[in-house]
Design a protein around this motif. Structure first.
Motif, short mmCIF file in Angstrom:
data_model
loop_
_atom_site.label_atom_id
_atom_site.label_comp_id
_atom_site.label_asym_id
_atom_site.label_seq_id
_atom_site.Cartn_x
_atom_site.Cartn_y
_atom_site.Cartn_z
N SER A 19 23.37 -17.84 9.33
CA SER A 19 23.45 -17.13 10.62
C SER A 19 23.48 -15.60 10.44
N ALA A 20 23.38 -15.14 9.20
CA ALA A 20 23.43 -13.68 8.96
C ALA A 20 22.09 -13.03 9.28
N LYS A 21 22.18 -11.88 9.96
CA LYS A 21 20.95 -11.10 10.24
C LYS A 21 21.25 -9.65 9.86
N LYS A 22 20.44 -9.10 8.96
CA LYS A 22 20.69 -7.71 8.53
C LYS A 22 20.49 -6.77 9.70
N LEU A 23 21.43 -5.82 9.88
CA LEU A 23 21.25 -4.77 10.88
C LEU A 23 20.51 -3.65 10.16
N ILE B 108 24.84 -8.86 11.07
CA ILE B 108 25.39 -9.47 12.29
C ILE B 108 25.58 -10.95 11.98
N ASP B 109 26.80 -11.45 12.14
CA ASP B 109 27.08 -12.83 11.77
C ASP B 109 28.22 -13.35 12.64
N SER B 110 28.52 -14.62 12.46
CA SER B 110 29.59 -15.26 13.23
C SER B 110 30.93 -15.04 12.53
N VAL B 111 31.95 -14.70 13.32
CA VAL B 111 33.30 -14.47 12.78
C VAL B 111 34.31 -15.22 13.64
N ALA B 112 35.23 -15.96 13.00
CA ALA B 112 36.20 -16.74 13.78
C ALA B 112 37.62 -16.54 13.26
N GLY C 294 40.91 -18.72 13.91
CA GLY C 294 41.33 -19.96 14.56
C GLY C 294 40.19 -20.50 15.41
N ASP C 295 40.48 -20.83 16.67
CA ASP C 295 39.45 -21.43 17.55
C ASP C 295 38.61 -20.38 18.27
N LEU C 296 38.84 -19.12 17.98
CA LEU C 296 38.10 -18.03 18.64
C LEU C 296 36.94 -17.58 17.77
N THR C 297 35.71 -17.82 18.25
CA THR C 297 34.52 -17.43 17.49
C THR C 297 33.73 -16.37 18.24
N VAL C 298 33.42 -15.27 17.55
CA VAL C 298 32.48 -14.26 18.06
C VAL C 298 31.19 -14.47 17.29
N THR C 299 30.10 -14.82 18.01
CA THR C 299 28.88 -15.24 17.30
C THR C 299 28.05 -14.04 16.81
N ALA C 300 28.20 -12.88 17.44
CA ALA C 300 27.39 -11.73 17.02
C ALA C 300 28.30 -10.56 16.69
N GLN C 301 29.01 -10.68 15.60
CA GLN C 301 29.96 -9.66 15.14
C GLN C 301 29.32 -8.85 14.01
N ALA C 302 29.48 -7.54 14.05
CA ALA C 302 29.02 -6.71 12.93
C ALA C 302 29.97 -6.93 11.75
N VAL C 303 29.41 -7.46 10.67
CA VAL C 303 30.17 -7.68 9.43
C VAL C 303 29.68 -6.63 8.43
N GLN C 304 30.55 -5.71 8.08
CA GLN C 304 30.16 -4.61 7.20
C GLN C 304 30.37 -5.04 5.74
N ALA C 305 29.27 -5.22 5.03
CA ALA C 305 29.31 -5.70 3.63
C ALA C 305 29.52 -4.50 2.71
N ALA C 306 30.52 -4.60 1.84
CA ALA C 306 30.81 -3.48 0.94
C ALA C 306 29.82 -3.46 -0.23
N PHE D 280 35.96 -6.82 16.60
CA PHE D 280 36.09 -8.25 16.91
C PHE D 280 36.81 -8.43 18.25
N TYR D 281 37.87 -7.66 18.48
CA TYR D 281 38.65 -7.78 19.73
C TYR D 281 37.80 -7.37 20.92
N ASP D 282 37.03 -6.29 20.77
CA ASP D 282 36.20 -5.85 21.90
C ASP D 282 35.14 -6.90 22.23
N ASN D 283 34.50 -7.43 21.17
CA ASN D 283 33.48 -8.47 21.39
C ASN D 283 34.09 -9.72 22.02
N ALA D 284 35.35 -10.01 21.68
CA ALA D 284 35.99 -11.25 22.16
C ALA D 284 36.50 -11.14 23.59
#
Ligand SMILES: O[C@H]1CN[C@@H](c2nc(-c3ccc(C(F)(F)F)cc3)no2)C1
Length: 329
Positions: free
Chosen positions: A65-69, A90-94, A96-108, A143-147
């Motif tokens: 589900s990862a898509k490079k920005l 851009i990937d899915s981040v959860a 517990g039961d709360l999933t944000v499907t289009a979250q910016a995941v910053q890879a180090a 994550f909070y803003d997206n959720a």
């Protein structure tokens, strides 16, 4: 929708780590939820192996589900001078039961030595305001803003504990984990932080002192950093306490009795930080000298209500209403 994640203290409650799932299939990373920053970054397969020391790494090529920005980069520096930088997916981040499907995941792609040495910490999840996200050329949402649009209530809460697991809850206020009423304060988010003003304090059984302390609620900072006048007044009540430049703060005999520190939230509510929390940790292996959990906020421009203060309360972070709620527990 709601979500909840355990906040597990590391040694001396220096930081709290929460399991977060990233990508498909879900990879569980232990992240430091930080209300003092707004980047979600993770250790990744793009790091030089020499900068990885036991951390779990996110490999975007392994997440269906990862898509490079494309073209996006980030770099961040924390209050202690540590830093990291990399690129963005851009990937899915959860949680517990709360999933944000289009979250910016910053890879180090690079992390400073302090992060390499922090072997249990797989990255940070920022919970401050979007305006201080560091992604260029287009800043990304937390994550909070997206959720917020899917949460039952657009809030999250922090219930950190002294040397025990606590919880971060998203989308609801669990009335079973605090006592009395929640006192709400207005938040000034103009600098991107959960900034509020406490009107005064008391030390132990001493009298209440009216003095404005403008500070941020920062789960990613370990200690309680306050104006010099307050810190001097506090350690005057601790026999043998002294400022030790080489240690970078106030120290005292580990056997010392420390008074509670009480700060006001609004004009009639109080948070009491037990003296025990302010006997933070030994400065060396002999355990005779200890480092204070209250230190000066010199050079920062505001105070920082870090974990030493936050673990004495149940705290509600309410973005849409720009307010912070405080309750005893
Ligand atoms: O920048 C401000 C925002 N919130 C504070 C914060 N500081 C860190 C941090 C975490 C881990 C490390 C390391 F592992 F030791 F490198 C260093 C700093 N996380 O939030 C300060």
């Amino acid at each position: 929708v709601t979500g909840s994640g355990v906040a597990s203290p590391q040694q001396y409650d220096v930081e709290y780590l929460t399991p977060i799932s990233v990508g498909t299939p879900p990879l569980v990373l232990n992240l430091n939820l930080d209300t003092g920053s707004s980047d979600l970054w993770v250790f990744s397969s793009e790091l030089p192996p020499s900068e990885i020391n036991g951390q779990t790494v996110y490999d975007p090529t392994k997440s269906t589900s990862a898509k490079k920005l494309e073209g996006a980069t980030w770099e961040i520096e924390y209050g202690d001078g540590s830093s990291s930088e990399g690129d963005v997916y851009i990937d899915s981040v959860a949680i517990g039961d709360l999933t944000v499907t289009a979250q910016a995941v910053q890879a180090a792609k690079n992390v400073s030595a302090e992060f390499t040495a922090d072997t249990n910490d797989d990255g940070l999840l920022g919970l401050a305001f979007n305006t201080i996200n560091t992604v260029q050329p287009t800043r990304q949402k937390t994550f909070y803003d997206n959720a917020q649009s899917i949460l039952d209530a657009p809030v999250f809460t922090a219930d950190l504990k002294d040397d025990a697991p606590g919880r971060y809850n998203f989308g609801y206020i669990d009335s079973s984990v605090y006592t009395g009423n929640i006192s709400y304060l207005p938040v000034d988010s103009s600098q991107g932080f959960w900034m509020f003003t406490s009107p005064g304090y008391a030390i132990g059984k001493g009298g209440y002192k009216i003095t404005e302390m403008k500070g941020i609620a920062d789960t990613g900072t370990t200690l309680l950093l306050l104006p010099t006048s307050v810190v001097v007044a506090y350690y005057k009540q601790v026999d043998g306490a002294r400022y030790e430049g080489t240690q970078g703060g106030y120290i005292f005999a580990c056997s010392a009795t420390l008074p509670d520190f009480v700060f006001a939230v609004g004009n009639n509510a109080r948070v009491t930080v037990p003296g025990k929390y302010i006997n933070y940790a030994p400065t060396d292996s002999s355990g005779t000298t200890c480092f204070g959990g209250i230190q000066k906020d010199i050079g920062i421009g505001f105070s920082i209500f870090g974990d030493v203060a936050l673990k004495a309360a149940f705290v509600v972070f309410d973005g849409p209403n720009q307010q912070l709620g405080w309750a005893a527990k």
